[in-house]
Write a protein that holds these residues in place. Structure first.
Motif, PDB file in Angstrom:
ATOM      1  N   TYR A 270       0.590  -1.000   0.085  1.00 54.82           N
ATOM      2  CA  TYR A 270      -0.133   0.128   0.094  1.00 54.82           C
ATOM      3  C   TYR A 270       0.595   1.074   0.038  1.00 54.82           C
ATOM      4  O   TYR A 270       0.319   2.283  -0.687  1.00 54.82           O
ATOM      5  N   ALA A 271       2.132   1.386   0.985  1.00 56.02           N
ATOM      6  CA  ALA A 271       2.780   2.707   0.868  1.00 56.02           C
ATOM      7  C   ALA A 271       3.810   2.532  -0.436  1.00 56.02           C
ATOM      8  O   ALA A 271       3.636   3.938  -0.585  1.00 56.02           O
ATOM      9  N   PHE A 272       3.729   1.468  -2.015  1.00 55.01           N
ATOM     10  CA  PHE A 272       4.424   1.848  -2.129  1.00 55.01           C
ATOM     11  C   PHE A 272       4.312   1.704  -4.034  1.00 55.01           C
ATOM     12  O   PHE A 272       4.437   2.255  -4.600  1.00 55.01           O
ATOM     13  N   ASP A 273       3.918   0.216  -3.636  1.00 54.67           N
ATOM     14  CA  ASP A 273       3.307  -0.821  -4.712  1.00 54.67           C
ATOM     15  C   ASP A 273       2.822  -0.076  -5.642  1.00 54.67           C
ATOM     16  O   ASP A 273       2.817   0.175  -6.427  1.00 54.67           O
TER      17      ASP A 273
ATOM     18  N   ARG B 111      12.751  13.762 -10.082  1.00 53.61           N
ATOM     19  CA  ARG B 111      11.634  13.276  -9.743  1.00 53.61           C
ATOM     20  C   ARG B 111      10.995  12.577  -8.711  1.00 53.61           C
ATOM     21  O   ARG B 111      10.595  13.002  -7.989  1.00 53.61           O
ATOM     22  N   PHE B 112      11.058  11.382  -9.238  1.00 57.53           N
ATOM     23  CA  PHE B 112      10.620  10.184  -8.820  1.00 57.53           C
ATOM     24  C   PHE B 112      11.519  10.109  -7.131  1.00 57.53           C
ATOM     25  O   PHE B 112      10.665   9.997  -6.244  1.00 57.53           O
ATOM     26  N   LEU B 113      12.282   9.872  -6.889  1.00 59.18           N
ATOM     27  CA  LEU B 113      13.704  10.086  -5.411  1.00 59.18           C
ATOM     28  C   LEU B 113      12.822  10.814  -5.004  1.00 59.18           C
ATOM     29  O   LEU B 113      12.366  10.699  -3.415  1.00 59.18           O
TER      30      LEU B 113
ATOM     31  N   GLY C 203      10.595  10.172  -1.239  1.00 57.69           N
ATOM     32  CA  GLY C 203      10.541  10.352   0.230  1.00 57.69           C
ATOM     33  C   GLY C 203       9.877  11.126   0.839  1.00 57.69           C
ATOM     34  O   GLY C 203       9.767   9.972   1.971  1.00 57.69           O
ATOM     35  N   ALA C 204       8.542  11.418   0.413  1.00 56.39           N
ATOM     36  CA  ALA C 204       7.664  12.396   0.516  1.00 56.39           C
ATOM     37  C   ALA C 204       6.635  11.364   0.967  1.00 56.39           C
ATOM     38  O   ALA C 204       6.191  11.094   2.321  1.00 56.39           O
ATOM     39  N   ARG C 205       7.012  10.775   0.149  1.00 56.38           N
ATOM     40  CA  ARG C 205       5.845   9.060   0.056  1.00 56.38           C
ATOM     41  C   ARG C 205       5.849   9.027   1.073  1.00 56.38           C
ATOM     42  O   ARG C 205       4.951   8.125   1.617  1.00 56.38           O
TER      43      ARG C 205
ATOM     44  N   LEU D 272       7.779   5.812   7.620  1.00 57.99           N
ATOM     45  CA  LEU D 272       9.168   5.275   6.724  1.00 57.99           C
ATOM     46  C   LEU D 272       9.930   6.079   5.870  1.00 57.99           C
ATOM     47  O   LEU D 272       9.838   7.246   5.983  1.00 57.99           O
ATOM     48  N   GLU D 273      11.300   5.871   6.053  1.00 58.58           N
ATOM     49  CA  GLU D 273      12.459   7.071   4.960  1.00 58.58           C
ATOM     50  C   GLU D 273      13.006   5.799   4.154  1.00 58.58           C
ATOM     51  O   GLU D 273      13.653   4.139   5.040  1.00 58.58           O
ATOM     52  N   LEU D 274      13.928   6.940   3.460  1.00 58.86           N
ATOM     53  CA  LEU D 274      15.387   5.659   2.676  1.00 58.86           C
ATOM     54  C   LEU D 274      16.545   6.044   3.394  1.00 58.86           C
ATOM     55  O   LEU D 274      16.857   6.211   4.045  1.00 58.86           O
ATOM     56  N   HIS D 275      16.936   5.094   3.252  1.00 65.10           N
ATOM     57  CA  HIS D 275      18.024   4.717   4.090  1.00 65.10           C
ATOM     58  C   HIS D 275      19.437   5.589   3.211  1.00 65.10           C
ATOM     59  O   HIS D 275      19.212   5.290   2.432  1.00 65.10           O
TER      60      HIS D 275
END
Length: 264
Positions: A43-46, A82-84, A88-90, A96-99
């Motif tokens: 739900y959060a990513f896919d 733009r996606f990156l 992060g905001a999503r 959650l956060e990106l490593h």
């Protein structure tokens, strides 16, 4: 399943005989962690990535996710940047956060080598994913682009270190017993890593194991080290040579429909 998940989340963590309570998230290494990660990231990513690709992307975009590790490819650099930023905001909305050390934007793919060469830069950067290091390369004719995969150096060092410790503990066991164990371990390692283009790396791995086993055998002997002829027979019997066990991706995912047409 819900009942088991509740029990897993409240079971706590036991380290070196000390139990600690789990108050947030899933315990590191717990059986339930990959399951909940896949449900949560669905739900959060896919679903969000699927919508982003449909509404925003103008060029080609590929996504590969396994548990909480993911690799994404973009045809246009501007869309990747733009996606990156939006990813992060999503993820922040879901806690959650990106490593920071594992999240990178690199130039990779069919035209990466030629484009970087024109700008006076070196070879394309690489990354590690699921135990492999993908590398931009060419086929035997030197013209066709191909992604070569090598066992990640970090993973290989960790595997070798664990074998080193285990061999020390087995120093005084019969050679046949140690050989049977090593044969099982090495074959299991090949089953995952013996992909096209990785055999040279696996050969070097086997060679390191032979040197390590010889060192252990010599340490336990009080009559001098065994001859290389004898050791060679021992290694040939218990340490199999690596060979390709997996086809290239374009062969593996090739499907025959009604025995005639092909779908790739």
């Amino acid at each position: 399943m819900l009942r088991l998940i509740r029990k897993w989340l409240t079971a706590g963590v036991s380290e070196e005989g000390q139990w600690t309570e789990s108050k947030i998230g899933t315990p590191q290494g717990a059986v339930v962690s990959p399951l909940l990660a896949n449900v949560y990231l669905h739900y959060a990513f896919d679903l969000w990535v699927k919508a982003w690709r449909k509404k925003v992307a103008r060029g080609e975009m590929i996504v590969l996710r396994y548990a909480d590790d993911a690799v994404l490819g973009f045809e246009h650099r501007t869309e990747a940047e733009r996606f990156l930023q939006e990813l992060g905001a999503r993820l922040a909305k879901f806690g959650l956060e990106l490593h920071p050390e594992k999240t990178r934007l690199i130039e990779f793919g069919r035209f990466a080598l030629s484009n970087r060469r024109e700008r006076g830069k070196g070879k394309p950067e690489t990354f590690d994913f699921l135990g492999f290091t993908p590398i931009c390369g060419t086929a035997g004719n030197g013209k066709s682009f191909i992604v070569r995969r090598k066992t990640a150096a970090k993973k290989m060092r960790a595997k070798f270190q664990s074998l080193k410790e285990e061999l020390r503990q087995r120093m005084h066991e019969p050679l046949r017993s140690t050989g049977e164990w090593l044969q099982t371990v090495v074959r299991g390692y090949y089953q995952y890593h013996a992909v096209p283009g990785n055999i040279q790396t696996l050969s070097a791995f086997r060679q390191r194991i032979t040197r390590l086993w010889r060192h252990v055998i010599c340490r336990r002997s009080q009559n001098g080290p065994p001859s290389w002829e004898r050791l060679g027979r021992l290694f040939a019997r218990w340490l199999p040579q690596p060979h390709v066990l997996h086809p290239y991706p374009h062969d593996r995912f090739d499907a025959m429909i009604q025995g005639r047409s092909r779908m790739r």
